[in-house]
Design a protein around this motif. Structure first.
Motif, PDB file in Angstrom:
ATOM      1  N   ASN A   8     -48.838 -38.032-106.334  1.00  0.00           N
ATOM      2  CA  ASN A   8     -48.776 -36.314-106.310  1.00  0.00           C
ATOM      3  C   ASN A   8     -49.289 -36.017-107.794  1.00  0.00           C
ATOM      4  O   ASN A   8     -48.732 -36.488-108.783  1.00  0.00           O
ATOM      5  CB  ASN A   8     -47.094 -36.106-106.280  1.00  0.00           C
ATOM      6  CG  ASN A   8     -46.772 -34.736-106.530  1.00  0.00           C
ATOM      7  OD1 ASN A   8     -47.690 -33.831-106.478  1.00  0.00           O
ATOM      8  ND2 ASN A   8     -45.632 -34.471-106.696  1.00  0.00           N
ATOM      9  N   GLY A  10     -53.992 -34.047 -99.431  1.00  0.00           N
ATOM     10  CA  GLY A  10     -52.684 -33.778 -99.551  1.00  0.00           C
ATOM     11  C   GLY A  10     -51.858 -35.109 -99.234  1.00  0.00           C
ATOM     12  O   GLY A  10     -52.531 -36.247 -98.978  1.00  0.00           O
ATOM     13  N   ILE A  67     -48.078 -37.068 -97.535  1.00  0.00           N
ATOM     14  CA  ILE A  67     -46.934 -36.753 -96.793  1.00  0.00           C
ATOM     15  C   ILE A  67     -46.258 -38.411 -97.161  1.00  0.00           C
ATOM     16  O   ILE A  67     -46.766 -39.236 -97.520  1.00  0.00           O
ATOM     17  CB  ILE A  67     -47.441 -36.688 -95.443  1.00  0.00           C
ATOM     18  CG1 ILE A  67     -48.396 -37.878 -94.953  1.00  0.00           C
ATOM     19  CG2 ILE A  67     -47.890 -35.400 -95.138  1.00  0.00           C
ATOM     20  CD1 ILE A  67     -48.400 -38.171 -93.406  1.00  0.00           C
ATOM     21  N   VAL A  78     -47.841 -36.036 -88.496  1.00  0.00           N
ATOM     22  CA  VAL A  78     -48.482 -35.385 -89.147  1.00  0.00           C
ATOM     23  C   VAL A  78     -50.152 -35.305 -88.631  1.00  0.00           C
ATOM     24  O   VAL A  78     -50.783 -34.538 -88.500  1.00  0.00           O
ATOM     25  CB  VAL A  78     -48.623 -35.878 -90.681  1.00  0.00           C
ATOM     26  CG1 VAL A  78     -49.897 -34.937 -91.305  1.00  0.00           C
ATOM     27  CG2 VAL A  78     -47.362 -35.232 -91.185  1.00  0.00           C
ATOM     28  N   ASN A 111     -51.464 -40.732 -98.815  1.00  0.00           N
ATOM     29  CA  ASN A 111     -52.422 -39.716 -99.350  1.00  0.00           C
ATOM     30  C   ASN A 111     -53.654 -39.697 -98.168  1.00  0.00           C
ATOM     31  O   ASN A 111     -54.403 -40.337 -98.113  1.00  0.00           O
ATOM     32  CB  ASN A 111     -52.994 -40.300-100.703  1.00  0.00           C
ATOM     33  CG  ASN A 111     -53.982 -39.292-101.172  1.00  0.00           C
ATOM     34  OD1 ASN A 111     -54.496 -39.391-102.178  1.00  0.00           O
ATOM     35  ND2 ASN A 111     -54.064 -38.140-100.933  1.00  0.00           N
ATOM     36  N   CYS A 119     -48.338 -30.619 -95.232  1.00  0.00           N
ATOM     37  CA  CYS A 119     -47.920 -31.579 -96.273  1.00  0.00           C
ATOM     38  C   CYS A 119     -46.551 -31.058 -96.870  1.00  0.00           C
ATOM     39  O   CYS A 119     -45.684 -31.961 -97.208  1.00  0.00           O
ATOM     40  CB  CYS A 119     -49.004 -31.762 -97.254  1.00  0.00           C
ATOM     41  SG  CYS A 119     -50.420 -32.887 -96.786  1.00  0.00           S
ATOM     42  N   GLY A 155     -44.017 -33.533 -98.741  1.00  0.00           N
ATOM     43  CA  GLY A 155     -44.961 -34.112 -99.462  1.00  0.00           C
ATOM     44  C   GLY A 155     -45.757 -33.283-100.561  1.00  0.00           C
ATOM     45  O   GLY A 155     -44.957 -32.537-101.230  1.00  0.00           O
TER      46      GLY A 155
END
Ligand SMILES: Cc1cc2nc3c(=O)[nH]c(=O)nc-3n(C[C@H](O)[C@H](O)[C@H](O)COP(=O)(O)OP(=O)(O)OC[C@H]3O[C@@H](n4cnc5c(N)ncnc54)[C@H](O)[C@@H]3O)c2cc1C
Lengths: 411, 496
Positions: free
Chosen positions: A171, B352, B354, B362, B387, B416, B421
């Protein structure tokens, strides 16, 4: 009514007792909120009444760092406890900050998982561990709290609740506030919840140890292990005040792999090393006890022998039973001195150790010490980027409410 | 002050600044010719283009600091640029600002294998670090697919990842020190060769800050011992669900592979067309699983991985016999972005994240999004850490397709967020995703992040307009900004 006749400044706080003093500084009030919302309300109350706040986890190491300049309210995280979520398939957990690390370990173990942080002191909470970024031998493999924390909820001094990071390991949306909070000693805000990435528990663990003939021999062993393919989870040196130095390689993995690497590690250490399934004495513990002087020494990997040598030299030069122990695999050592040493003597030894750490590209920081020593020495030594740190503190806590004076440069 | 008079003022300001910078760098390293400036109008995300007012090429940290100091004195914004491969418009220039290109700061200053460190200038190319360290038996672990061209400075700014980050972590776990030029033009060291420098972890905050907290002028990175053994397999499945289940089984068994990468049928088709990687015919999904480490550990786990793939429906498993075959497995995966150019005139690369366990759900939802918007979506991703890199294919020449592709791409980000995510796993927010930040974070979250910005850059001169949709006012800085805040006056910021 336990506090009959006492007028509380606002709801949720009770008068402090003598036992609540922190590093010799008495407190006035204590609050133990049970949720992020309650904690935010307490912090808004503290702001309204202009109270300074020190966050307390298990209180195992409140005499670390400098004492707060002023202490009105202790915010105790004991009731902010419990595992909120353990997504085993995603290898993450969400946990409240007041949760003892040992409770978290118990909750994760049935799934064969762990938060791969060593707890140098039993009882430490998740929040306290993050706030002081304590680490142990296995940082060589897993890193420290800074590497494992992927999200956090923090309450600012103005009571605003903010979330940083998230619940996924990967992230890069926005700044990584978790890193800023890690090791901030509770001076930026109250951490109420942490999200961590987890690791599988290893199927096999082994420790290969050998006594070195001296600093050079210990250095040779460490270098041989680092340059090899044994991929240790830990590489520790332990130099006791009596002059003995032990090097230990900690290995984890699948049984076949560990068995093969034990053989290699024995050859690398030479002589006749001991092999054990349990950690040697003093593993993951600091080489000092309550009330003693504890110093953290860091340096480049190749300079670890030089740091050890400086410890041995300081022992002789200042006539003190100085112990050095720590990670030769990451360049983080700890030196301990009895709390009974004269402040002048500690100051002399610290000067020598700091000079060695500086030459090694690292630092010598006094992490804990009796008051007389704390008053005599510079706890932190030189700090790069201090003016930026002051600006960070001013932005996060403009009123200087959180643990004033506790951190570097009097932050 | 109105926007027009701002521009008029800045034109004069730029002229003065250009003269000043020429005295620092010499004339040939300050570009102001409109035609030459156009070379730098975009990064890897070409849909955003802005021609900068000036482009400069410092050679040293001191020159970089002098440039920033001059910008700060003139109140002119500046943007750092490495190799310009960023995929979120992070290095998009500012029309009234200076673009500071690090391409001439490409020296590896020191290789210190005994310290497991290398010290490099910011313009050094990622792969060069590994090339330089390999003879000593070490390498630099973060390996973005762009590693042959992207710079370490760009990697630091984006906290870049790569296929092998599943086991080894991201750039932030591999940078132990930086020297930066602060937005005031001061050189400051954060961290170094040793870990745990005292004080706040400003290094941790700087990595991933996308050039908004200053410019990295020197980077100290970790070198990792080359693994004793690397084993790679390619497993073909009928469906992405089966490949997802195999991934879960591998992770669930306590194996931490160096990488687990997945491609779906459309991505495979593209890769075949582009690089003839010869993946198993008829596969609905392929997994590339790589294990590395000590020989005995890898052998034991590799057997387990192979079995888990079969148990979960792999109809063909190939094991790389040597480095050449391993490279062939990876060729299809690493060239996937560019490869879709073979099957579609235009495409959007989405990024993105998750939770990995939500993968089957997804992917099904992404299929629905594609159908709803009338576009094709190819999926390539780092399956081990959830990812996703959906590639939304479209034809810009066809009426309305671009808008529909854009909408589909945005819907994937919503997905996401819905699954807990992130809107970006490695490409960053830049200019492209700033508008999505409020969907992932509350106003208070964003306000708190920007406290860091205010500490480093209260005037918002370092890469303004990136990451955050609305700049925060930073309050009174002693001795500066009497009256209304300049950002407020210019109408670009509102008071929180
Ligand atoms: C084909 C392709 C594949 C890719 N694959 C991956 C991948 O697998 N993983 C991944 O993470 N990314 C990937 N990327 C994205 C991109 O390569 C990375 O984000 C890379 O780190 C950008 O480096 P750069 O030198 O090109 O930076 P630029 O694009 O020039 O700049 C990126 C950002 O960094 C800032 N910046 C640059 N230098 C400095 C500095 N010295 N100090 C401060 N800020 C600075 C810029 O201002 C900008 O915000 C890929 C891109 C392409 C085109």
């Amino acid at each position: 009514m336990p506090f009959e006749g006492v007028v509380m400044p606002f709801e949720g706080v009770v008068p402090a007792t003598d036992d609540d003093a922190i590093a010799g500084v008495p407190a006035r009030w204590v609050a133990a909120p049970a949720s992020t919302d309650e904690a935010a309300a307490i912090l808004r109350g503290a702001a309204a009444h202009d109270l300074t706040v020190v966050v307390r986890g298990a209180g195992t190491k409140q005499d670390w760092a400098a004492p707060p300049r002023r202490l009105d309210l202790i915010l105790d995280t004991r009731r902010l406890a419990g595992v909120v979520e353990h997504a085993a398939g995603d290898l993450i957990t969400v946990v409240r900050a007041g949760t003892p690390l040992s409770d978290l370990a118990d909750a994760l173990a049935p799934a064969g998982q762990q938060l791969a942080l060593d707890a140098p002191l039993p009882g430490a909470t998740v929040g306290g561990t993050v706030a002081v970024n304590t680490s142990g031998p296995r940082r060589m493999r897993y890193g420290t709290a800074r590497d494992l924390l992927i999200g956090a909820t923090v309450i600012r001094g103005d009571g605003v609740v903010a979330r940083a990071g998230g619940k996924v390991v990967k992230n890069v949306a926005g700044y990584d506030l978790g890193k800023l909070l890690t090791g901030s000693y509770g001076t930026l805000g109250l951490i109420t919840e942490c999200v961590f990435r987890l690791h599988p528990l290893p199927a096999a663990t082994a420790y290969v140890s050998r006594r070195a003939t001296g600093v050079d021999d210990a250095g040779r062993m460490a270098a041989a292990v680092l340059g090899s393919q044994v991929v240790p989870s830990a590489l520790e040196v332990d130099a006791a005040p009596d002059g003995g130095i032990v090097v230990t390689v900690g290995l984890e993995g699948v049984p076949e792999g560990v068995a093969a690497r034990v053989t290699t590690a024995r050859q690398l250490l030479g002589g006749d090393p001991t092999v054990s399934g349990t950690a040697p004495d003093g593993w993951s513990a600091y080489p000092w006890g309550p009330g003693d002087v504890g110093i953290k020494l860091t340096g480049a990997l190749s300079r670890v022998p030089a740091l050890l040598a400086a410890g041995v030299a300081a022992r002789q030069r200042h006539g003190v039973p100085l112990a050095v122990r720590g990670s030769a695999g990451t360049g983080v050592l700890y030196a301990g001195l009895p709390g009974s040493c004269a402040p002048e003597t500690v100051a002399g030894a610290l000067d020598d150790l700091r000079a060695a750490a500086t030459r090694a590209g690292g630092h010598a920081v006094v992490v804990c010490a009796p008051p007389a020593v704390r008053d005599r020495v510079d706890l932190w030594g030189p700090v790069d980027g201090l003016h930026l740190m002051r600006r960070v503190k001013e932005q996060f806590d403009p009123a200087g409410r959180f643990a004033p004076g506790r951190f570097v440069g009097g932050i | 002050m109105t926007a027009t008079s701002m521009t008029a003022t800045s034109t004069t300001a730029i002229g003065t600044l250009a003269a000043r910078l020429r005295t620092v760098l010499g004339t040939d390293r300050v570009i102001s010719d409109r035609q030459e400036l156009r070379t730098y109008e975009c990064d890897g995300l070409a849909q955003y283009r802005v021609v900068p007012a000036l482009v400069v090429f410092p050679h040293t940290a001191a020159e970089c600091a002098a440039v920033v100091k001059a910008c700060a004195a003139a109140g002119v914004p500046f943007v750092a640029r490495g190799s310009g491969t960023g995929l979120s418009g992070g290095a998009l220039p500012h029309a009234d600002g200076v673009l500071i290109v690090t391409a001439q700061m490409r020296r590896i200053l020191e290789l210190a294998p005994a310290d497991e460190r290398a010290v490099v200038e910011p313009g050094v190319i990622n792969l060069q670090v590994t090339r330089a360290a390999t003879p000593a038996g070490y390498y630099y672990a973060p390996d973005p697919s762009s590693q042959q061209i992207c710079s370490i400075g760009g990697n630091v700014a984006e906290n870049s990842g790569g296929a092998h980050c599943l086991k080894y972590g991201f750039t932030t776990n591999h940078v132990t020190g930086v020297e930066i030029v602060t937005p005031d033009g001061d050189l400051v060291r954060l961290g170094g060769r040793a870990p745990d420098a005292p004080g706040y972890d400003l290094l941790g905050a700087f990595v991933g800050s996308e050039g908004t907290l200053g410019i990295a002028t020197e980077v100290t990175v970790r070198l990792v011992r080359l693994p004793e053994t690397v084993r790679t397999l390619l497993a073909a499945f009928d469906t992405t669900d089966a490949a997802g289940a195999a991934t879960s089984a591998i992770i669930g068994a306590g194996v931490v592979p160096a990488a687990i990468e997945m491609m779906d049928a459309l991505a495979i088709e593209a890769a075949e067309a582009a690089v003839h990687c010869d993946y198993p015919a008829g596969a609905g999904a392929v997994l590339i699983v790589e294990l590395d480490g000590p020989a005995a550990d890898v052998e034991a786990q590799f057997v387990a991985v192979e079995r888990l793939c079969r148990d979960n429906g792999a109809f063909e498993i190939r094991i790389a016999a040597d480095d050449a075959e391993r490279a062939l497995f990876w060729k299809g995966r690493k060239s996937a972005f560019a490869a879709v150019g073979r099957i579609s005139p235009d495409y959007i690369v989405q990024d993105g994240v998750i939770p990995r366990t939500a993968l089957p759900d997804v992917l099904r939802r992404i299929g629905e999004i594609a159908a709803e918007h009338g576009v094709r979506i190819a999926n390539v991703f780092h399956a081990g850490d959830g990812n996703l890199h959906p590639l939304v294919l479209f034809d810009d020449a066809a009426d309305g397709q671009a808008a529909r592709a854009e909408a589909a791409s945005g819907a994937i980000l919503d997905l996401c967020i819905e699954y807990g995510g992130s809107i970006t796993g490695e490409h960053g927010v830049g200019v492209d995703k700033a508008k999505h930040m409020p969907r992932m974070f509350t106003a208070d979250d964003l306000d708190t992040m920007q406290l860091v910005r205010c500490a480093f850059d209260p005037r918002g001169l370092s890469n303004p307009g990136k990451v955050f949709p609305t700049p925060r006012l930073c309050g009174e800085v002693p001795g500066r900004h009497k009256g209304a805040h300049p950002l407020q006056e210019a109408g670009v910021a509102e008071v929180f």
